[in-house]
Design a protein around this motif. Structure first.
Motif, PDB file in Angstrom:
ATOM      1  N   GLN A  99       0.854  -1.168  -0.067  1.00  0.00           N
ATOM      2  CA  GLN A  99       0.063   0.110   0.020  1.00  0.00           C
ATOM      3  C   GLN A  99       0.941   1.287  -0.020  1.00  0.00           C
ATOM      4  O   GLN A  99       2.082   1.388   0.382  1.00  0.00           O
ATOM      5  CB  GLN A  99      -0.908   0.026   1.131  1.00  0.00           C
ATOM      6  CG  GLN A  99      -1.857  -1.187   1.367  1.00  0.00           C
ATOM      7  CD  GLN A  99      -2.803  -1.443   0.373  1.00  0.00           C
ATOM      8  OE1 GLN A  99      -3.302  -0.425  -0.243  1.00  0.00           O
ATOM      9  NE2 GLN A  99      -2.762  -2.654  -0.420  1.00  0.00           N
ATOM     10  N   PHE A 100       0.315   2.367  -0.558  1.00  0.00           N
ATOM     11  CA  PHE A 100       0.984   3.608  -0.352  1.00  0.00           C
ATOM     12  C   PHE A 100       0.219   4.735  -0.071  1.00  0.00           C
ATOM     13  O   PHE A 100      -1.221   4.728  -0.280  1.00  0.00           O
ATOM     14  CB  PHE A 100       1.696   3.972  -1.880  1.00  0.00           C
ATOM     15  CG  PHE A 100       0.871   4.275  -2.872  1.00  0.00           C
ATOM     16  CD1 PHE A 100       0.454   5.288  -3.069  1.00  0.00           C
ATOM     17  CD2 PHE A 100       0.524   3.039  -3.862  1.00  0.00           C
ATOM     18  CE1 PHE A 100      -0.537   5.532  -4.117  1.00  0.00           C
ATOM     19  CE2 PHE A 100      -0.173   3.527  -5.015  1.00  0.00           C
ATOM     20  CZ  PHE A 100      -0.597   4.432  -5.219  1.00  0.00           C
ATOM     21  N   THR A 101       0.778   5.906   0.524  1.00  0.00           N
ATOM     22  CA  THR A 101      -0.213   6.974   0.993  1.00  0.00           C
ATOM     23  C   THR A 101       0.826   8.247   1.037  1.00  0.00           C
ATOM     24  O   THR A 101       1.775   8.070   1.282  1.00  0.00           O
ATOM     25  CB  THR A 101      -0.932   6.642   2.088  1.00  0.00           C
ATOM     26  OG1 THR A 101      -1.761   7.934   2.407  1.00  0.00           O
ATOM     27  CG2 THR A 101      -0.018   6.552   3.464  1.00  0.00           C
ATOM     28  N   THR A 102       0.176   9.393   0.556  1.00  0.00           N
ATOM     29  CA  THR A 102       0.863  10.465   0.809  1.00  0.00           C
ATOM     30  C   THR A 102       0.152  11.365   2.091  1.00  0.00           C
ATOM     31  O   THR A 102      -0.984  10.827   2.347  1.00  0.00           O
ATOM     32  CB  THR A 102       0.616  11.704  -0.371  1.00  0.00           C
ATOM     33  OG1 THR A 102      -1.064  11.824  -0.629  1.00  0.00           O
ATOM     34  CG2 THR A 102       1.080  10.986  -1.531  1.00  0.00           C
ATOM     35  N   SER A 103       0.949  12.256   2.570  1.00  0.00           N
ATOM     36  CA  SER A 103       0.585  13.075   3.736  1.00  0.00           C
ATOM     37  C   SER A 103       1.235  14.384   3.996  1.00  0.00           C
ATOM     38  O   SER A 103       2.246  14.371   3.470  1.00  0.00           O
ATOM     39  CB  SER A 103       0.474  12.155   5.067  1.00  0.00           C
ATOM     40  OG  SER A 103       2.200  11.978   5.290  1.00  0.00           O
ATOM     41  N   SER A 115      -3.638  14.536  -2.744  1.00  0.00           N
ATOM     42  CA  SER A 115      -3.474  13.258  -1.984  1.00  0.00           C
ATOM     43  C   SER A 115      -3.570  12.075  -2.766  1.00  0.00           C
ATOM     44  O   SER A 115      -4.545  12.044  -3.453  1.00  0.00           O
ATOM     45  CB  SER A 115      -4.267  13.371  -0.645  1.00  0.00           C
ATOM     46  OG  SER A 115      -5.582  13.153  -0.935  1.00  0.00           O
ATOM     47  N   GLU A 116      -2.914  11.108  -2.674  1.00  0.00           N
ATOM     48  CA  GLU A 116      -3.080   9.889  -3.297  1.00  0.00           C
ATOM     49  C   GLU A 116      -2.970   8.825  -2.309  1.00  0.00           C
ATOM     50  O   GLU A 116      -1.943   8.570  -1.290  1.00  0.00           O
ATOM     51  CB  GLU A 116      -1.837   9.573  -4.413  1.00  0.00           C
ATOM     52  CG  GLU A 116      -1.877  10.727  -5.472  1.00  0.00           C
ATOM     53  CD  GLU A 116      -2.891  10.093  -6.350  1.00  0.00           C
ATOM     54  OE1 GLU A 116      -3.649   9.218  -6.254  1.00  0.00           O
ATOM     55  OE2 GLU A 116      -3.285  11.292  -7.296  1.00  0.00           O
ATOM     56  N   THR A 117      -3.794   7.856  -2.560  1.00  0.00           N
ATOM     57  CA  THR A 117      -3.493   6.478  -1.761  1.00  0.00           C
ATOM     58  C   THR A 117      -3.939   5.331  -2.676  1.00  0.00           C
ATOM     59  O   THR A 117      -4.653   5.381  -3.568  1.00  0.00           O
ATOM     60  CB  THR A 117      -4.640   6.425  -0.595  1.00  0.00           C
ATOM     61  OG1 THR A 117      -5.789   6.391  -1.097  1.00  0.00           O
ATOM     62  CG2 THR A 117      -4.304   7.399   0.484  1.00  0.00           C
ATOM     63  N   SER A 119      -2.399   1.181  -3.954  1.00  0.00           N
ATOM     64  CA  SER A 119      -1.819  -0.146  -3.965  1.00  0.00           C
ATOM     65  C   SER A 119      -0.969  -0.492  -5.323  1.00  0.00           C
ATOM     66  O   SER A 119      -1.431  -0.060  -6.273  1.00  0.00           O
ATOM     67  CB  SER A 119      -2.397  -1.442  -3.481  1.00  0.00           C
ATOM     68  OG  SER A 119      -3.323  -1.743  -4.631  1.00  0.00           O
ATOM     69  N   VAL A 150       5.606  10.332   1.299  1.00  0.00           N
ATOM     70  CA  VAL A 150       5.208   9.257   0.703  1.00  0.00           C
ATOM     71  C   VAL A 150       5.669   7.956   1.477  1.00  0.00           C
ATOM     72  O   VAL A 150       6.776   8.071   1.783  1.00  0.00           O
ATOM     73  CB  VAL A 150       5.473   8.993  -0.990  1.00  0.00           C
ATOM     74  CG1 VAL A 150       4.641   7.969  -1.461  1.00  0.00           C
ATOM     75  CG2 VAL A 150       5.143  10.462  -1.528  1.00  0.00           C
ATOM     76  N   GLU A 151       4.656   7.239   1.778  1.00  0.00           N
ATOM     77  CA  GLU A 151       4.975   6.013   2.610  1.00  0.00           C
ATOM     78  C   GLU A 151       4.366   4.889   2.071  1.00  0.00           C
ATOM     79  O   GLU A 151       3.267   4.625   1.521  1.00  0.00           O
ATOM     80  CB  GLU A 151       4.520   5.985   4.070  1.00  0.00           C
ATOM     81  CG  GLU A 151       5.089   5.139   5.077  1.00  0.00           C
ATOM     82  CD  GLU A 151       4.628   5.360   6.372  1.00  0.00           C
ATOM     83  OE1 GLU A 151       4.832   4.625   7.286  1.00  0.00           O
ATOM     84  OE2 GLU A 151       3.821   6.249   6.784  1.00  0.00           O
ATOM     85  N   THR A 153       3.411   0.824   3.101  1.00  0.00           N
ATOM     86  CA  THR A 153       2.884  -0.039   4.208  1.00  0.00           C
ATOM     87  C   THR A 153       2.489  -1.053   3.879  1.00  0.00           C
ATOM     88  O   THR A 153       2.083  -1.473   2.451  1.00  0.00           O
ATOM     89  CB  THR A 153       1.866   1.032   4.894  1.00  0.00           C
ATOM     90  OG1 THR A 153       0.746   1.231   4.153  1.00  0.00           O
ATOM     91  CG2 THR A 153       2.620   2.144   5.461  1.00  0.00           C
TER      92      THR A 153
END
Length: 712
Positions: A99-103, A115-117, A119, A150-151, A153
């Motif tokens: 998974q990935f997400t921006t913050s 923002s993006e989330t 996989s 960007v992470e 997880t």
């Protein structure tokens, strides 16, 4: 796998650098000089070094696994997208997902970036790099470097590599806009890099040619637009680092009207961003209407109040490659059904939604007629019909993986000149479904064409509306319809799964028809179309209904052993079916008859029903009462193939019928044999013999009148 607590917090840097300003002075000159380079790093380059080098503090040793390409990157805000690469290395023998997400840090979602989330997924053996695209937003404020993260997880099937978490630096873009003055372009005009404030509609017409060079940025006032009319021409030639930008003077969806192309001269857009339009007219950022001609490559259309792009059925689109249509409030593409083939899978159509969050990731088909030979491929989102459905007048090949979603009470009509090829035995599934998962939501596929129509490896569901002509998910018209239906699933039909008309040409093989009201309906003249390797169980009524009152000459048919009974009753016939050709009934077949129903084997017909002790053939009544159906009547049929063996006749011998028996042979020339057969529960007689008929080994139970009436 490394424990997450041991992973360093590592950075991906996205630098948004200023492009060079335009030339000074009022208006757009006929040859504007490009602005000077800002000296910003090339987009996609790691910050502080050559491509591929690590940022300060990056680990020197390489850990195999899933990782960002580098600890940091620079991108110009002008590019519109920060594309960050994620690699997979080491053991790739298993499927992997992450998974990935921006913050936010100092950069704010909705103001500086979108923002993006999501996989990223790798199949077993897949070691290809994947990318995460972050939409970059230019705003009016002059800002210092800002940051977002960007992470990666929730990894499965692999371990984290060097760079699993990232910090993003956002470098501001500012350029002083000069006023645009050439609002009617009727001669060649070249505009180079720079920012231009457009306060009125720009019209390119009467042989005018507007060439926008890389780095040109046009900011439109409220409700204004650009129109490419008559024989006008637009060439917008940006680069990945310096795209041409069409935007609003305010960053609001629908702030300006959009870009409209109606000229027969082919406009070309490459590395272009169009944003914040979609108000009025065609409700889109970009519209190609009437017979307008254009080609699109690497175009980003976003933040529209309506569609990302709208293409009419008569538009001429020679190229549509590597475009991205995202963050629009309606569908990414609205296209005339006649032009749906221009879309391709190298483009991205996801990330579109209304203000209340309702998804709009689909190709919206504007009309119903398809008159060009074409292919539809899986473009990553489904095709969605208009309220008119679809009508096919040409050849359409729908490739595996494609989904077509139908609106309420619509149908897919294959007209006389149409030819539909759907899927293939080896490819992924094609899906035809309803916008809502309700039985009978749409009418279904209706085949009126005698061409080589094939539906293969396809799911057809939620169709069969009682408002449709066939009341079936798939219907083939009498006399001229032709279809091969194989390796497919029909489910959740309000009526029949399929309907096969008389004198059509249909082949059904390896079909599953389930969770319908009934699995299917077939004319007695087309019983051959069914196959024993199909599954017709799991429906409200697990019966194949046989229609028609007669089987004409030279039309031999076989009732094949299928896994549900056949049914012939007053809902499908008006009395006994007249057989004037040869009929074979395979071992194990069950046929249920309703009142007044039965078979009348005429002088030119024959019937052969040979079962086995393990698989007898059963002829019975739909309602298990004596006299529940008429019976079989051989009338002057002298065919030596008239043979009945290891069969069961029950609950027939209707008193109002012509036969007055479960089975009767009539006429001095009638031939046949009946052996090893059970006759039971007749309201009248069991067996009537005439002519040259032989019988042996038969048994009789519950016969109200005579077991055998022998008139030989």
């Amino acid at each position: 796998m490394l424990p997450f607590s041991r992973l360093s917090l590592l950075a991906v840097v996205i630098a948004l650098s200023a492009c060079g300003g335009g030339s000074s002075g009022g208006g757009a000159p006929s040859a504007v000089q490009p602005g000077e380079s800002s000296g910003a790093p090339e987009p996609g380059q790691p910050a502080g070094g050559e491509s591929g080098s690590h940022a300060s503090g990056a680990m020197d040793s390489k850990i195999d696994g899933v990782s960002f390409d580098s600890a940091s990157f620079d991108f110009s805000e002008q590019t519109g997208i920060a594309r960050v690469t994620v690699n997979r290395s080491g053991d790739i023998s298993q499927p992997a997902t992450i998974q990935f997400t921006t913050s936010d840090h100092t950069a704010l979602a909705g103001e500086d970036y979108a923002s993006e989330t999501g996989s990223l997924t790798w199949a077993a053996g897949d070691g290809e790099s994947k990318t995460i695209d972050i939409q970059l937003i230019i705003n009016a404020q002059s800002e210092p470097v800002e940051q977002l993260s960007v992470e990666l997880t929730d990894i499965s099937g692999a371990q984290y590599g060097d760079f699993s978490s990232a910090l993003v630096n956002v470098i501001d873009y500012q350029a002083e806009c000069q006023p645009w003055s050439s609002y009617y372009v009727e001669s060649p005009l070249t505009v180079s890099a720079g920012c231009y404030k457009v306060d009125k509609t720009i019209v390119v017409r009467r042989g005018g040619e507007l060439a926008l060079e890389a780095g040109a940025r046009l900011e439109f006032a409220d409700n204004e637009m650009m129109e490419i009319e008559s024989d006008g021409l637009l060439i917008a030639a940006g680069t990945a680092q310096n795209p041409v930008v069409f935007t609003g003077q305010r960053a609001e969806n629908g702030y300006w009207t959009g870009l409209f192309i109606r000229s027969l001269a082919e406009s070309a857009l490459e590395h272009v961003i169009v944003e914040y339009a979609g108000f009025g007219f065609d409700d889109s950022n970009i519209s190609v209407s009437f017979a307008g001609a254009a080609r699109f490559k690497s175009v980003l259309s976003r933040f529209s109040e309506g569609y990302g792009i709208r293409i009419s059925e008569d538009a001429q689109i020679s190229e549509f490659v590597s475009n991205r249509l995202t963050r629009n409030q309606s569908y990414p593409v609205a296209v005339g059904s006649n032009n749906a083939y221009v879309l391709d899978r190298t483009s991205i159509y996801t990330g579109n939604r209304t203000l209340d969050g309702q998804g709009r990731d689909a190709i919206a088909l504007l009309d119903r007629s398809i008159r060009k030979d074409q292919e539809w491929e899986d473009v990553g989102v489904h095709y969605q019909t208009s309220t008119l459905g679809l009508e096919l007048y040409s050849r359409l090949h729908i490739l595996g993986g494609t989904t077509v979603v139908f609106r309420a009470d619509t149908s897919f009509r294959i007209e006389n000149t149409g030819e539909l090829i759907v899927g293939s035995s080896a490819g992924p599934l094609v899906v035809f479904t309803g916008l809502e998962q309700i039985q009978g939501y749409w009418r279904g596929v209706e085949v009126y064409s005698g061409r080589e129509n094939i539906i293969d490896n396809t799911v057809i569901e939620y169709a069969g509306s009682d408002a449709g002509y066939f009341e079936a998910a798939v219907g083939v018209n009498s006399h001229d319809g032709k279809l091969k239906l194989r390796n497919s699933l029909i489910q959740h039909s309000e009526g029949d799964g399929f309907s096969v008309g008389a004198q059509s040409s249909v082949e059904i093989s390896n079909l599953t028809s389930t969770f319908n009201n009934r699995p299917g309906r077939v004319s007695v003249r087309e019983v051959n179309s069914l196959s024993s390797n199909s599954d017709f169980s799991g429906n409200t009524v697990d019966r194949i209904f046989v229609t028609g009152n007669s089987l004409d000459r030279n039309n031999d048919q076989t009732f094949k052993a299928i896994n549900v009974p056949y049914r012939i009753d007053k809902t499908t016939v008006n009395g006994p079916i007249s057989l004037q050709s040869s009929v074979v009934i395979e071992a194990g077949v069950v046929i249920e008859f309703g009142l007044n129903a039965g078979f009348n084997i005429d002088v030119d017909g024959s019937l052969k029903a040979v079962g086995t002790p393990e698989k007898p053939i059963l002829f019975t009544a739909a309602q298990k009462v004596r006299g529940g159906w008429n019976g079989f009547q051989y009338t002057f049929s002298g065919d030596p193939d008239n043979q009945i063996d290891h069969a069961i006749f029950e609950y027939g011998g209707e008193s109002q019928g012509n036969t007055h028996a479960l089975l009767g042979y009539f006429g001095s020339d009638v031939r046949g044999s009946v052996t090893n057969t059970i006759f039971r529960e007749s309201l009248t007689n069991g067996l009537i013999l005439s002519g040259m008929v032989t019988e042996a080994g038969n048994t009789f139970e519950g016969i109200q009148l005579q077991a055998i009436v022998d008139n030989r």
